[in-house]
Design a protein around this motif. Sequence first.
Motif, PDB file in Angstrom:
ATOM      1  N   ALA A 175       0.826  -1.211   0.000  1.00 53.86           N
ATOM      2  CA  ALA A 175       0.000   0.000   0.000  1.00 53.86           C
ATOM      3  C   ALA A 175       0.860   1.261   0.000  1.00 53.86           C
ATOM      4  CB  ALA A 175      -0.929  -0.011   1.213  1.00 53.86           C
ATOM      5  N   LEU A 176       1.986   1.222   0.721  1.00 52.66           N
ATOM      6  CA  LEU A 176       2.882   2.376   0.731  1.00 52.66           C
ATOM      7  C   LEU A 176       3.477   2.615  -0.650  1.00 52.66           C
ATOM      8  CD1 LEU A 176       4.376   4.581   2.278  1.00 52.66           C
ATOM      9  CD2 LEU A 176       6.103   2.885   2.915  1.00 52.66           C
ATOM     10  N   TRP A 177       3.810   1.541  -1.359  1.00 52.47           N
ATOM     11  CA  TRP A 177       4.283   1.673  -2.742  1.00 52.47           C
ATOM     12  C   TRP A 177       3.235   2.390  -3.590  1.00 52.47           C
ATOM     13  CZ3 TRP A 177       8.539  -0.266  -5.763  1.00 52.47           C
ATOM     14  CH2 TRP A 177       8.335  -0.210  -7.142  1.00 52.47           C
ATOM     15  N   ASN A 178       1.977   1.976  -3.469  1.00 51.89           N
ATOM     16  CA  ASN A 178       0.917   2.590  -4.258  1.00 51.89           C
ATOM     17  C   ASN A 178       0.720   4.060  -3.896  1.00 51.89           C
ATOM     18  OD1 ASN A 178       0.467   0.159  -5.549  1.00 51.89           O
ATOM     19  ND2 ASN A 178      -1.187  -0.455  -4.174  1.00 51.89           N
ATOM     20  N   LEU A 179       0.813   4.380  -2.605  1.00 53.70           N
ATOM     21  CA  LEU A 179       0.707   5.781  -2.189  1.00 53.70           C
ATOM     22  C   LEU A 179       1.869   6.603  -2.745  1.00 53.70           C
ATOM     23  CD1 LEU A 179      -0.386   5.348   1.547  1.00 53.70           C
ATOM     24  CD2 LEU A 179      -1.805   6.109  -0.376  1.00 53.70           C
ATOM     25  N   LEU A 180       3.065   6.030  -2.717  1.00 54.01           N
ATOM     26  CA  LEU A 180       4.225   6.720  -3.285  1.00 54.01           C
ATOM     27  C   LEU A 180       4.043   6.954  -4.781  1.00 54.01           C
ATOM     28  CD1 LEU A 180       7.329   5.088  -1.549  1.00 54.01           C
ATOM     29  CD2 LEU A 180       6.746   7.515  -1.572  1.00 54.01           C
ATOM     30  N   HIS A 181       3.537   5.943  -5.464  1.00 50.19           N
ATOM     31  CA  HIS A 181       3.366   6.077  -6.910  1.00 50.19           C
ATOM     32  C   HIS A 181       2.354   7.174  -7.243  1.00 50.19           C
ATOM     33  CE1 HIS A 181       3.588   4.866 -11.070  1.00 50.19           C
ATOM     34  NE2 HIS A 181       2.279   4.700 -11.122  1.00 50.19           N
ATOM     35  N   GLU A 182       1.293   7.241  -6.473  1.00 45.87           N
ATOM     36  CA  GLU A 182       0.303   8.293  -6.718  1.00 45.87           C
ATOM     37  C   GLU A 182       0.881   9.669  -6.388  1.00 45.87           C
ATOM     38  OE1 GLU A 182      -4.317   9.386  -5.546  1.00 45.87           O
ATOM     39  OE2 GLU A 182      -3.283   7.698  -4.594  1.00 45.87           O
ATOM     40  N   TYR A 183       1.604   9.768  -5.278  1.00 43.53           N
ATOM     41  CA  TYR A 183       2.187  11.048  -4.886  1.00 43.53           C
ATOM     42  C   TYR A 183       3.292  11.478  -5.855  1.00 43.53           C
ATOM     43  CZ  TYR A 183       4.579  14.516  -1.962  1.00 43.53           C
ATOM     44  OH  TYR A 183       5.170  15.654  -1.491  1.00 43.53           O
ATOM     45  N   PHE A 184       4.038  10.507  -6.359  1.00 42.49           N
ATOM     46  CA  PHE A 184       5.193  10.798  -7.201  1.00 42.49           C
ATOM     47  C   PHE A 184       4.785  11.229  -8.605  1.00 42.49           C
ATOM     48  CE2 PHE A 184       8.817   9.552  -9.901  1.00 42.49           C
ATOM     49  CZ  PHE A 184       9.852  10.166  -9.234  1.00 42.49           C
ATOM     50  N   THR A 185       3.722  10.639  -9.133  1.00 44.49           N
ATOM     51  CA  THR A 185       3.394  10.849 -10.543  1.00 44.49           C
ATOM     52  C   THR A 185       2.198  11.764 -10.779  1.00 44.49           C
ATOM     53  OG1 THR A 185       2.073   8.817 -10.479  1.00 44.49           O
ATOM     54  CG2 THR A 185       4.341   8.637 -11.233  1.00 44.49           C
ATOM     55  N   PHE A 186       1.387  12.054  -9.763  1.00 43.28           N
ATOM     56  CA  PHE A 186       0.182  12.841  -9.983  1.00 43.28           C
ATOM     57  C   PHE A 186       0.243  14.155  -9.213  1.00 43.28           C
ATOM     58  CE2 PHE A 186      -1.026   8.520 -10.877  1.00 43.28           C
ATOM     59  CZ  PHE A 186      -1.734   8.649 -12.057  1.00 43.28           C
ATOM     60  N   ARG A 187       1.332  14.891  -9.390  1.00 43.70           N
ATOM     61  CA  ARG A 187       1.476  16.187  -8.722  1.00 43.70           C
ATOM     62  C   ARG A 187       1.513  17.296  -9.777  1.00 43.70           C
ATOM     63  NH1 ARG A 187       6.002  17.278  -5.625  1.00 43.70           N
ATOM     64  NH2 ARG A 187       4.762  18.551  -4.233  1.00 43.70           N
ATOM     65  N   ARG A 233       7.940   0.554 -16.941  1.00 47.77           N
ATOM     66  CA  ARG A 233       7.553   1.710 -16.127  1.00 47.77           C
ATOM     67  C   ARG A 233       6.915   1.237 -14.824  1.00 47.77           C
ATOM     68  NH1 ARG A 233       5.960   7.164 -17.212  1.00 47.77           N
ATOM     69  NH2 ARG A 233       4.450   7.939 -15.694  1.00 47.77           N
ATOM     70  N   PRO A 234       7.312   1.793 -13.683  1.00 46.68           N
ATOM     71  CA  PRO A 234       6.674   1.418 -12.409  1.00 46.68           C
ATOM     72  C   PRO A 234       5.180   1.729 -12.432  1.00 46.68           C
ATOM     73  CG  PRO A 234       8.702   2.637 -12.015  1.00 46.68           C
ATOM     74  CD  PRO A 234       8.424   2.729 -13.489  1.00 46.68           C
ATOM     75  N   THR A 235       4.408   0.851 -11.803  1.00 44.33           N
ATOM     76  CA  THR A 235       2.964   1.019 -11.774  1.00 44.33           C
ATOM     77  C   THR A 235       2.428   0.583 -10.419  1.00 44.33           C
ATOM     78  OG1 THR A 235       0.898   0.467 -12.897  1.00 44.33           O
ATOM     79  CG2 THR A 235       2.554  -1.263 -12.725  1.00 44.33           C
ATOM     80  N   PHE A 236       1.106   0.647 -10.266  1.00 41.67           N
ATOM     81  CA  PHE A 236       0.499   0.243  -9.008  1.00 41.67           C
ATOM     82  C   PHE A 236       0.614  -1.268  -8.821  1.00 41.67           C
ATOM     83  CE2 PHE A 236      -1.774   4.229  -9.916  1.00 41.67           C
ATOM     84  CZ  PHE A 236      -1.588   4.890  -8.709  1.00 41.67           C
ATOM     85  N   LYS A 237       0.673  -1.712  -7.571  1.00 41.85           N
ATOM     86  CA  LYS A 237       0.754  -3.126  -7.242  1.00 41.85           C
ATOM     87  C   LYS A 237      -0.606  -3.611  -6.759  1.00 41.85           C
ATOM     88  CE  LYS A 237       5.656  -3.525  -6.076  1.00 41.85           C
ATOM     89  NZ  LYS A 237       6.630  -4.003  -5.057  1.00 41.85           N
ATOM     90  N   GLY A 238      -1.133  -4.616  -7.430  1.00 42.18           N
ATOM     91  CA  GLY A 238      -2.409  -5.195  -7.038  1.00 42.18           C
ATOM     92  C   GLY A 238      -2.257  -6.140  -5.858  1.00 42.18           C
TER      93      GLY A 238
END
Length: 422
Positions: A33-45, A100-105
């Motif tokens: 979940a932390l990976w997914n939060l990082l990915h959202e914070y990192f790419t959607f700013r 490319r890094p993406t969300f983890k299911g």
Amino acid sequence: MELVRQARAHVARLDLNAEQVAVLDAQAHTARALWNLLHEYFTFRQGRFATLKDCDAAIRTARHEIDWLAQLPAQAAQAVLRTYRQAWANFLNPGHPAKRPTFKGRLRSRLAVDVPQARDLQIKRVNRRWGAINLPKVGRVRFRWTKDLPGLTGGGPAGRITGARLVKDACGWQVVFRTQTLVAPPPTAHPGHTVGIDRGVTVALALSDGTMREHGPWLTPGEKEHLRRLEKTSARRRAARPKKTRPSGREERTYHQIARLRAKAKRRAVDWQHQTTTELATAFAVIKVENLSITNMVGSAKGTIKNPGRNVAQKAGLNRSISGEAWGRTVTLLEYKSADRGGRVVKVPAPGTSQMCHRCGHRDADSRDKTVFACTDPACGWVGHADTNAAINIKNAVGTPVSGRGDLGVPRSVKRQPPRVA
């Protein structure tokens, strides 16, 4: 002689009770979940990437504001950030095959937790079969001692443990120790000879010297029958369940039993590959293999509605056999083991190696009949094992030396870090 540092990994099985398994599962899901939060914070700013400082500050703030994030140790959370940043660096490096890094299911990703600092482990050997380590927020647990770890026993290799990673598969939790040993540099030239290796399904590895490396089935007849019955049971329950509904508890348990049997088969296959590749890397200086596109080879033959495929069931069986042999993993193991011993692996073009006679060079697709090769040239007429003939052709071919990540002699681009905020 000056020693050099060699980084390797050692896998050991953990002995956990139900409570400890639950704690590690929660930590692993929190890391995902932390990976997914990082990915959202990192790419959607607002169209710009976040810096490392921004991500670190966001993690610290989130750990105070979100209660369940505290399940993951602070060092493991920092390891998630480093792994995420490295994933971007690999993707942005033109010479690296990473995507490319993406969300983890939740169901598609493997559960894992990092223990980046070795001093937190406090490794100690308990007896001949078991050792003990400390895991953050889990406590003291035992692990299966199968080999001496560097820097821990008098008879073990010189070096140290630099960290560990906890990984869960179908058989349970394992610890992967990151080791760093001091070894003598590889010799300038391996004293062995050159050999060609043909990878196949009927014969696992056929060598150009006429010998072969074969193995039995990865599962016993009883295990195969058990797996067959489990697969029939899962198919029956899946067909009876309404579509777009979650599986029942019994159906989930059946899937877990199937996964454990397949994981057991994979462990046996990897063990055989390690032993065989170690023997080959020790015996031969230059090992030549075909440069195969395995992904294309195991593609589906179904086709389309307008152009349906032919012999779909037979092609599916062949694809399963090729995947079960894990040809790519064999070459990967040969590459680093040959480099450690002063040898090298060479990839040669694949077309024609199984259809051409190694003695006269005559090429005819009709020369091969299953495992028998009979040259159709009347002036030659050589008859022998088809895989041995292909291995000799591979040995005589000219190819490209490779390392663990690609061609030697081709300059690798300098890794580029993700773009920073302007």
